[in-house]
Design a protein around this motif. Structure first.
Motif, PDB file in Angstrom:
ATOM      1  N   LEU A  46       0.819  -1.208   0.000  1.00  0.00           N
ATOM      2  CA  LEU A  46       0.000   0.000   0.000  1.00  0.00           C
ATOM      3  C   LEU A  46       0.855   1.261   0.000  1.00  0.00           C
ATOM      4  O   LEU A  46       0.600   2.223  -0.728  1.00  0.00           O
ATOM      5  N   SER A  47       1.903   1.256   0.810  1.00  0.00           N
ATOM      6  CA  SER A  47       2.765   2.443   0.898  1.00  0.00           C
ATOM      7  C   SER A  47       3.504   2.694  -0.403  1.00  0.00           C
ATOM      8  O   SER A  47       3.733   3.843  -0.788  1.00  0.00           O
ATOM      9  N   ALA A  48       3.864   1.607  -1.088  1.00  0.00           N
ATOM     10  CA  ALA A  48       4.555   1.765  -2.369  1.00  0.00           C
ATOM     11  C   ALA A  48       3.632   2.406  -3.403  1.00  0.00           C
ATOM     12  O   ALA A  48       4.043   3.255  -4.193  1.00  0.00           O
ATOM     13  N   ARG A  49       2.353   1.974  -3.369  1.00  0.00           N
ATOM     14  CA  ARG A  49       1.395   2.535  -4.312  1.00  0.00           C
ATOM     15  C   ARG A  49       1.162   4.023  -4.030  1.00  0.00           C
ATOM     16  O   ARG A  49       1.084   4.850  -4.932  1.00  0.00           O
ATOM     17  N   ILE A  50       1.053   4.361  -2.741  1.00  0.00           N
ATOM     18  CA  ILE A  50       0.850   5.776  -2.364  1.00  0.00           C
ATOM     19  C   ILE A  50       2.065   6.615  -2.753  1.00  0.00           C
ATOM     20  O   ILE A  50       1.948   7.728  -3.268  1.00  0.00           O
ATOM     21  N   ALA A  51       3.248   6.062  -2.529  1.00  0.00           N
ATOM     22  CA  ALA A  51       4.473   6.788  -2.877  1.00  0.00           C
ATOM     23  C   ALA A  51       4.556   7.040  -4.374  1.00  0.00           C
ATOM     24  O   ALA A  51       4.987   8.099  -4.826  1.00  0.00           O
ATOM     25  N   ALA A  52       4.108   6.035  -5.162  1.00  0.00           N
ATOM     26  CA  ALA A  52       4.125   6.201  -6.613  1.00  0.00           C
ATOM     27  C   ALA A  52       3.171   7.306  -7.056  1.00  0.00           C
ATOM     28  O   ALA A  52       3.458   8.097  -7.956  1.00  0.00           O
ATOM     29  N   GLU A  53       1.985   7.347  -6.395  1.00  0.00           N
ATOM     30  CA  GLU A  53       1.015   8.382  -6.728  1.00  0.00           C
ATOM     31  C   GLU A  53       1.501   9.767  -6.329  1.00  0.00           C
ATOM     32  O   GLU A  53       1.129  10.772  -6.921  1.00  0.00           O
ATOM     33  N   LEU A  54       2.329   9.804  -5.272  1.00  0.00           N
ATOM     34  CA  LEU A  54       2.837  11.101  -4.795  1.00  0.00           C
ATOM     35  C   LEU A  54       4.018  11.614  -5.612  1.00  0.00           C
ATOM     36  O   LEU A  54       4.452  12.738  -5.434  1.00  0.00           O
ATOM     37  N   LYS A  55       4.520  10.804  -6.500  1.00  0.00           N
ATOM     38  CA  LYS A  55       5.685  11.204  -7.286  1.00  0.00           C
ATOM     39  C   LYS A  55       5.314  12.386  -8.185  1.00  0.00           C
ATOM     40  O   LYS A  55       4.349  12.341  -8.927  1.00  0.00           O
ATOM     41  N   THR A  56       6.039  13.446  -8.125  1.00  0.00           N
ATOM     42  CA  THR A  56       5.772  14.654  -8.912  1.00  0.00           C
ATOM     43  C   THR A  56       6.954  14.944  -9.825  1.00  0.00           C
ATOM     44  O   THR A  56       8.089  14.533  -9.535  1.00  0.00           O
ATOM     45  N   PRO A  57       6.676  15.652 -10.958  1.00  0.00           N
ATOM     46  CA  PRO A  57       7.781  15.994 -11.858  1.00  0.00           C
ATOM     47  C   PRO A  57       8.809  16.872 -11.142  1.00  0.00           C
ATOM     48  O   PRO A  57       8.479  17.627 -10.227  1.00  0.00           O
ATOM     49  N   SER A  58      10.021  16.802 -11.614  1.00  0.00           N
ATOM     50  CA  SER A  58      11.076  17.631 -11.040  1.00  0.00           C
ATOM     51  C   SER A  58      10.880  19.082 -11.465  1.00  0.00           C
ATOM     52  O   SER A  58      10.104  19.384 -12.372  1.00  0.00           O
ATOM     53  N   THR A  59      11.614  19.962 -10.803  1.00  0.00           N
ATOM     54  CA  THR A  59      11.523  21.382 -11.140  1.00  0.00           C
ATOM     55  C   THR A  59      11.934  21.631 -12.587  1.00  0.00           C
ATOM     56  O   THR A  59      11.302  22.406 -13.304  1.00  0.00           O
ATOM     57  N   ASP A  60      12.982  20.942 -13.041  1.00  0.00           N
ATOM     58  CA  ASP A  60      13.439  21.106 -14.424  1.00  0.00           C
ATOM     59  C   ASP A  60      12.380  20.654 -15.415  1.00  0.00           C
ATOM     60  O   ASP A  60      12.172  21.289 -16.462  1.00  0.00           O
ATOM     61  N   GLU A  61      11.718  19.547 -15.074  1.00  0.00           N
ATOM     62  CA  GLU A  61      10.670  19.050 -15.956  1.00  0.00           C
ATOM     63  C   GLU A  61       9.513  20.038 -16.045  1.00  0.00           C
ATOM     64  O   GLU A  61       8.954  20.280 -17.121  1.00  0.00           O
ATOM     65  N   LEU A  62       9.138  20.605 -14.897  1.00  0.00           N
ATOM     66  CA  LEU A  62       8.061  21.588 -14.889  1.00  0.00           C
ATOM     67  C   LEU A  62       8.441  22.833 -15.678  1.00  0.00           C
ATOM     68  O   LEU A  62       7.623  23.395 -16.409  1.00  0.00           O
ATOM     69  N   LEU A  63       9.683  23.283 -15.539  1.00  0.00           N
ATOM     70  CA  LEU A  63      10.144  24.451 -16.280  1.00  0.00           C
ATOM     71  C   LEU A  63      10.152  24.189 -17.779  1.00  0.00           C
ATOM     72  O   LEU A  63       9.762  25.048 -18.580  1.00  0.00           O
TER      73      LEU A  63
END
Length: 269
Positions: A46-63
């Motif tokens: 369960l924690s692995a699934r939640i961690a995967a969902e919480l993964k966000t793009p890096s600042t460079d990717e967002l820029l």
């Protein structure tokens, strides 16, 4: 959306805390340890699934993504502006083509207004056509609505235009309904038809046209319409106030009349 992400983070931290507490409490008891392993296996999943969902793009990717969207938006805005400009230009040229069908004796050079003279209180402006295309000083300038003024200076690619509101503007005109003649001048901030005969039949609402006298302006181009009639108290002469056909304040394009014949223009409706 932010609350959901926050709640998931709290849940993940709680699960980690439970795991740590469980590890400390199991010790060397095999049955308990076996049961605990089963529980922790589910918790880790369960924690692995939640961690995967919480993964966000890096600042460079967002820029990078923001820059890509910005570039695409700029390209779309440029394409839209070019399309609107082309549409306006085509509309203008078709409008002048319609005028030439009514007056084939006119040779016109249409162009867009480049800039307005900030020091000119009479609506003067610079037009994007010049001597390379035959423009000369004193050429008449018209728009789709009617007479604008005349060229006062020209270089190879542009010309300066003085409107009918210029203090030295004088235009020989006639009443399109009665054929009464007069001279249109600027007076007290407006356009006034002067030198009318005592027996004139001019009335409010009449269309005023150029007469062609003097050779500067083509004959029978719309100048404006009569908005008011009056009598000069100093000499009892008649005059008429004229509302111009052209809106100088919002004018974005006009055409220089390079040449014309004496037949004139029939544009009055």
């Amino acid at each position: 959306m932010k609350n959901r992400r926050k709640n998931r983070k709290v849940l993940l931290l709680t699960l980690i805390a439970v795991l740590l507490m469980g590890v400390l409490s199991v010790g060397d008891n095999p049955p308990v340890q076996s049961a605990w392993n089963a529980v922790t296996g589910g918790i880790f999943s369960l924690s692995a699934r939640i961690a995967a969902e919480l993964k966000t793009p890096s600042t460079d990717e967002l820029l990078d993504e923001n820059e890509r969207l910005r570039s695409e938006n700029a390209a779309l805005q440029k394409a839209l502006a070019e399309n609107l400009e082309l549409k306006d230009e085509n509309k203008t040229l078709w409008g002048y083509f319609g005028m030439k069908k009514d007056a084939p004796e006119l040779e016109l050079k249409p162009a867009f207004v480049l800039r307005r003279a900030s020091a000119d209180d009479f609506g003067g402006f610079t037009l994007g056509v010049g001597s390379d295309l035959g423009v000369k000083v004193n050429n008449a300038v018209i728009c789709e609505s009617g007479l604008v003024g005349r060229v006062t200076a020209a270089d190879s690619s542009s010309c300066r235009v003085a409107t009918l509101f210029s203090p030295d503007s004088r235009v020989a005109v006639i009443d399109g309904e009665t054929s009464d003649s007069g001279i249109l001048v600027r007076k007290d901030g407006g356009l006034v038809l002067t030198q009318l005969s005592e027996s004139n039949h001019i009335k409010t609402g009449d269309m005023i046209l150029t007469s062609g006298d003097g050779g500067v302006y083509p004959p029978r181009v719309i100048v404006g319409k009569v908005s008011e009639l009056g009598t000069d108290t100093s000499d009892a002469s008649s005059y008429a106030l004229i509302e111009p056909a052209a809106d100088y304040g919002s004018l974005t394009e006009a055409a220089v009349v390079i040449s014309f014949t004496e037949k004139g223009v029939t544009k009055a409706e």
